[in-house]
Scaffold this motif. Structure first.
Motif: not given
Ligand code: FAD
Ligand code: AMP
Lengths: 322, 248
Positions: A272-294
């Motif tokens: 909710a606090g970072i969503n208005s950033s233009k481009v988002k990159v995630v690095i996470n061991t868990d492919p199911e982490a919700p961040f991958f959807k955002a």
């Protein structure tokens, strides 16, 4: 009828958001078929504003205003608005901007829309689109008063160059005793660090980084990118990083061009606090982490392997593009 | 010291946000409402002033009857009395006008509010209230001490913090730091029982025309799927950020 923008400066230098607010003001002035006036307080190089469409610049210089003071600044801007007979007033969304804007709204009896992300969709009725529900929705708001105050969200409209030749005028508003009932006794600001508020790029770490001793690589990555460092809420709650780095719904908002989340799961309150950033990159061991959807780009992998590689590749990239 | 704490009643942070009536109204169906998180921080600070400095604490909310459970919760946390102004909180200016009326009638010295409410994210009410009352005002407050009629307030600034010295009467727009998260209070059984007996007064609003109106809502466009990059090929990410996203 005219449009007035307050162009914020810090220690005499304009902030990038000042140019964004002026770009936006120019657009509104065009829509209204009127002129754009920009007010500055203790700023150097006012003429830079004409690169973004300022047609008139009201320059206030007063030592009493060398420290930001919301009430005094609101009072000064009000007098500028009255002098110019402006009916649309634009303020940025820095910590200082959102502090003074409601005071100014009451001074001017103006309807105020904050977090505005786009040019008015209609002039009559005067309707703007603003962020609401912690970036989960937009609210098309009509401002019904004769004077209209807009709080422009950071990094929403962008910089639009439009060269004009601006007339500059010194402006001496009257300051009241009561404007200074609050005095600043000390300012504690990290020197030479990019702040989350000003940063184009933010590198953020979560609980996946295991402990504060592992932040060296986060800082190094941020350094190469000229980025600010940030963290998820549990990381600051655990004392791994200072509270000032906590981003998200209950922390600082981030509206960067690039947000890199490392070892952050992507909980709804974080997003909710970072969503208005233009481009988002995630690095996470868990492919199911919700961040991958955002996210726009993602790497499924261990931060302790991926981040050092990324640092290396970015160094090569910088060397080639220097 | 008489303290007024402004409570806004908002959807819980995990709520799904939906709209009805042709996207013109927030759909509160199935939504759990809570005390706005920022207001919880300042309410907890108010409890501290009550316990350590003998302050009295009134909580106030502008809202329809559905906000009463939220006010009862604030009473259960320890506020002495509650006031509900019986009107829909349609616009920040409108809410500030209503709160100013209550503030004037009650002669409060310190008015605590949150930095913003997490529903409409206006960040308007505390500053407007201070402007209407002509009280001192500090926003984004992360520390607050009061001695007699003098106050020392710390506010967050871009990249750091600033310490300010001012006096009562004072309005605060607060956030985490005013108290720490671990100090937040959850109502206990005794508090809940006592809250039932505490006064909750309903007052009618004064007439004031809202200055803004939400016409319609929309949700952000659905995002395209994430582009995955192989962990063994990190260089591709650098390439994409440069050539495709153009952010480095
Ligand atoms: C009212 C309320 C307000 C809140 N406000 C906020 C807020 O403002 N900001 C905020 O951030 N949170 C907030 N939260 C908390 C939020 O719900 C989450 O608990 C929090 O964001 C989780 O932080 P995290 O992702 O760092 O940790 P975790 O959820 O523990 O996630 C850690 C992630 O790291 C990954 N990981 C583990 N090891 C590695 C490795 N070696 N390499 C790469 N990845 C790895 C894991 O797969 C996991 O996805 C709030 C909660 C509530 C109830
Ligand atoms: N309807 C309301 N009733 C009482 N207080 C409110 C109301 N709306 C907002 N506030 C207060 O003002 C703060 C900022 O809200 P807002 O300006 O709506 O973002 C909140 O944290 C509350 O303390």
């Amino acid at each position: 009828m005219s449009v007035l923008v307050y162009a914020e400066s810090s220690e005499g230098k304009f902030k990038k958001i000042a140019f964004e607010a002026v770009s936006y003001g120019k657009k509104v002035a065009e829509l209204l078929g009127t002129n754009l006036c920009v007010l500055t307080i203790n700023a150097e190089n006012a003429s830079m504003l004409s690169d973004y469409g300022a047609e008139k610049i009201l320059k206030v210089n007063n030592e009493k205003l060398s420290n930001f003071n919301a009430k005094a600044y609101a009072d000064v801007i009000k007098q500028g608005v009255e002098k110019e007979n402006a009916d649309v007033i634009i303020i940025d969304s820095s910590n200082d901007g959102i502090y003074l804007a409601p005071l100014l709204a009451v001074n001017l009896e103006a309807g105020y829309a904050s977090n505005v992300v786009d040019a008015p969709s209609s002039i009559s009725p005067f309707t703007v689109k603003r962020k609401a529900f912690s970036n989960k929705a937009f609210d098309n708001t009509e401002i019904k008063t004769a004077r209209k105050l807009i709080g422009l969200a950071k990094n929403s409209f962008g910089l639009v160059e439009s060269k004009t030749s601006a007339t500059e005028e010194d402006f001496t508003p009257t300051l009241a005793e009561g404007d200074f009932n609050i005095t600043s006794t000390s300012i504690d600001k990290a020197k030479g660090k990019v702040t989350i508020a000003d940063a184009d790029i933010v590198v953020s770490g979560g609980r996946g980084l295991k402990g504060p001793e592992n932040w060296g690589m986060i800082e190094e990555l941020a350094d190469i990118l000229g980025a600010a460092t940030a963290c998820s809420k549990p990381v600051s709650d655990l004392g791994w990083r200072p509270h000032s780095e906590h981003v998200g719904q209950t922390g600082k908002p981030v509206a960067a061009n690039l947000y890199i989340a490392i070892g952050i799961s992507g909980a709804i309150q974080h997003l909710a606090g970072i969503n208005s950033s233009k481009v988002k990159v995630v690095i996470n061991t868990d492919p199911e982490a919700p961040f991958f959807k955002a996210a726009d780009y993602g790497i499924v992998g261990d931060a302790f392997e991926v981040v050092p590689k990324l640092i290396e590749k970015l160094k090569e990239f910088k060397a080639q593009n220097a | 010291m008489k303290i007024l704490v402004c409570i806004s009643h908002v959807p819980d942070t995990t709520s799904k946000i939906n709209f009805t009536d042709g996207n013109s109204k927030f759909d509160s169906n199935g939504v759990q409402f809570v005390i706005n998180p920022y207001d919880e921080f300042v309410l907890t600070r108010a409890m501290w002033f009550k316990e350590k400095q003998g302050a009295s604490v009134t909580v106030v909310s502008v809202g329809n009857p559905s906000t009463e459970p939220t006010l009862r919760k604030a009473l259960a946390i320890g506020a002495d009395e509650a006031i509900r102004i019986n009107a829909d909180a349609s616009d920040g200016y409108f809410v500030a006008k209503q709160l100013a009326e209550v503030a004037n009638n009650g002669n409060y010295d310190l008015i605590l509010a949150g930095r913003e409410s997490i529903d409409y994210n206006g960040g308007m009410v505390p500053g407007m209230l201070a402007g209407i009352l002509d009280f001192n005002f500090v926003n984004a407050c992360i520390g607050l001490e009061v001695e007699g009629d003098k106050a020392t307030v710390i506010r967050e600034i871009d990249g750091g913090k600033e310490t300010l010295s001012t006096s009562l009467p004072l309005v605060i727009g607060g956030q985490k730091g005013v108290v720490e998260e671990k100090d937040l209070r959850i109502p206990n059984m005794r508090g809940i029982m006592m809250a039932r007996k505490k006064p909750l007064t309903v007052v009618e609003p004064i007439s004031f025309e809202a200055t803004t109106e939400s016409k319609s809502f929309e949700k952000p466009e659905a995002k395209g799927a994430v582009k995955l990059i192989d962990a063994d090929n990190v260089g591709e990410l650098v390439d994409l950020l440069h050539n495709e996203a153009k952010v480095i």
